[in-house]
Scaffold this active site. Structure first.
Site, short mmCIF file in Angstrom:
data_model
loop_
_atom_site.label_atom_id
_atom_site.label_comp_id
_atom_site.label_asym_id
_atom_site.label_seq_id
_atom_site.Cartn_x
_atom_site.Cartn_y
_atom_site.Cartn_z
N LYS A 115 0.81 -1.21 0.00
CA LYS A 115 0.00 0.00 0.00
C LYS A 115 0.85 1.27 0.00
CE LYS A 115 -4.28 -1.94 1.65
NZ LYS A 115 -3.89 -3.34 2.02
C1 PLP Z 1 -4.57 -4.34 1.67
C2 PLP Z 1 -3.83 -5.58 1.63
C3 PLP Z 1 -4.24 -6.65 0.83
C4 PLP Z 1 -5.51 -6.60 0.03
O1 PLP Z 1 -5.42 -5.68 -1.03
P1 PLP Z 1 -6.73 -5.11 -1.74
O2 PLP Z 1 -6.24 -4.12 -2.71
O3 PLP Z 1 -7.57 -4.50 -0.66
O4 PLP Z 1 -7.41 -6.27 -2.35
C5 PLP Z 1 -3.46 -7.77 0.78
N1 PLP Z 1 -2.33 -7.88 1.52
C6 PLP Z 1 -1.92 -6.88 2.32
C7 PLP Z 1 -0.69 -7.06 3.12
C8 PLP Z 1 -2.64 -5.70 2.39
O5 PLP Z 1 -2.21 -4.72 3.17
#
Ligand code: PLP
Length: 435
Positions: A107
């Site tokens: 993210k």
């Molecule tokens: C947010 C997140 C996900 C899921 O991603 P999305 O875009 O919400 O589907 C998977 N793994 C981690 C470590 C995350 O922080």
């Protein structure tokens, strides 16, 4: 490039508005009116482009009319200042490590790009911008770090009390300054509902300049497409099909991959790997979408019972289930299977994978046995650093997981949060008083 709302195709805005509003006023999500393909020459000779250059070319197609080249290149350079290496477990099985940013999760890509972009737009205005984010774990910290000390921007992060890991909580609650952590007595879905309520509350919006910053913001989504290109660049054998397994929750990461494919990136198939929150797998396999309350799992950043970005995926495919099924395979794995994935990846390849990546691994391993394709490239997106889930991994593998310095630093700091119930009026009162 113009953007429309998934609730109303005639609600069309420019890039700045889409970024600053986050969610469209009619409650829809913004989508580009068209997905510009990246020049074929770039994809054919992608080895000659560094990560920043790829990111720049993509962004220019979406935002080039509104942000000049030199500002755009500054935004990219500041936001995408860490790599996305592809690690080979074996010949045709690879891990795309997306955890080399400041908060050790993928993210960081979206959050940093969004922060720099909003910082650019807010500079032109006088007023203060207030950002509301709901997080199930990793979004909040990535956003908090991305916006930390950005002039003219305050960030309020809503997280479900007791439902994020100690490390995630420390990352959310130890920055201070322009970052406020709101600890909500409820689930992630409650946090998301509170944020959605705030955005449609006319009284609140007339008093505060509010916007969102979770994965629904188009400026979070776009940069997530960059690393699919960067991954493809690093695949050695490009003449065979490539399948990408994406550990999914709110489906932002997967949507970004599908957009990359629409831009012309030759990825044959995506696997939407989900945990026990299987709404998306049910949808892909049956066409029936039935949101349900989220359940808690080891891969808690994927504990989403009503994934927002499904609206975008349906848009991308004109809501044709058969087209969706042609490009996406999806399956759900519970915690026992997740643990098995962690163990198997370590025993077979000596690689320590986190619980989210382990769900992605299990899905790929299964897909291999159901797929008729001969040899094909399998890329698993490793969305978080294993040290963020130290306890589970140490318990499962009986080894010690080393904590990177940038993570260890915040563990020693004092937690600071504001506790609120899941009642919207309480949040509203707090915001009106705080700002
Ligand atoms: C947010 C997140 C996900 C899921 O991603 P999305 O875009 O919400 O589907 C998977 N793994 C981690 C470590 C995350 O922080």
């Amino acid at each position: 490039m113009k953007f429309y709302s998934t609730n109303d195709k005639k609600n069309i805005v420019d890039f700045e508005t889409a970024v600053m509003e986050g969610l469209a006023k009619d409650g829809g999500l913004f989508m580009p009116v068209e997905i510009p393909s990246l020049q074929k020459e770039i994809i054919d000779s992608i080895e000659n482009f560094d990560f920043g250059e790829i990111a720049f070319r993509i962004t220019k197609n979406f935002a080039g009319e509104e942000i000049g080249e030199s500002d755009l290149s500054d935004i990219i350079r500041e936001a995408i200042n860490f790599p996305a290496p592809l690690v080979n477990l074996k010949d045709d099985l690879m891990i795309l490590e997306l955890f080399h940013g400041p908060t050790l999760a993928f993210k960081d890509f979206g959050a940093r790009f969004m922060a720099k972009t909003m910082g650019y737009f807010v500079k032109k205005k006088e007023s203060t911008l207030n950002i509301l984010v709901a997080t199930s774990g990793d979004t909040g910290s990535a956003v908090a770090y991305g916006f930390y000390e950005t002039p003219g921007i305050n960030v309020y992060i809503l997280y479900p009390k007791g439902k994020v890991s100690l490390i995630q909580e420390k990352q959310l609650t130890t920055l201070d300054k322009n970052i406020t952590a709101l600890e909500i007595d409820g689930t992630f879905d409650d946090c998301q509902r509170l944020v959605k309520n705030a955005f449609v509350d006319e009284e609140l919006n007339s008093k505060l300049n509010l916007t969102s910053a979770n994965s629904i913001n188009i400026a979070r989504l776009l940069p997530q497409s960059f690393y699919y290109f960067e991954a493809y660049k690093q695949i050695r054998e490009k003449s065979i099909h490539s399948v990408f397994s994406v550990p999914s929750g709110n489906l932002g990461n997967l949507t970004a991959g599908l957009i990359a494919k629409k831009m012309g990136l030759p990825i044959t198939k995506f696997i939407g790997a989900v945990n026990s929150n299987h709404v998306f797998a049910d949808f892909v396999n049956s066409g029936i979408f039935k949101p349900h309350p989220s359940v808690q799992t080891l891969s808690n950043a994927m504990d989403v019972g009503n994934p927002s970005n499904l609206a975008r995926i349906r848009e991308l495919y004109g809501d044709s289930l058969s087209d969706i099924q042609r490009d996406i395979h999806s399956k759900s794995y519970d915690d026992a299977q997740t643990r098995r994935g962690i163990r198997e990846v370590y025993e077979k390849y000596g690689y320590i994978i986190d619980p989210h990546g382990a769900v992605g691994y299990m899905a790929v391993r299964d897909y291999e046995t159901v797929s008729a394709a001969a040899k094909f490239n399998k890329v698993i997106l490793e969305t978080a650093h294993p040290a963020k889930f130290k306890d589970v991994i140490e318990d499962e593998l009986g080894i010690e997981v080393e904590v990177p310095e940038r993570l260890a630093a915040c563990l020693n700091k004092q937690k600071k949060s504001v506790r609120l119930s899941s009642d919207y009026e309480e949040l509203k009162e707090f915001l009106l008083g705080a700002v």
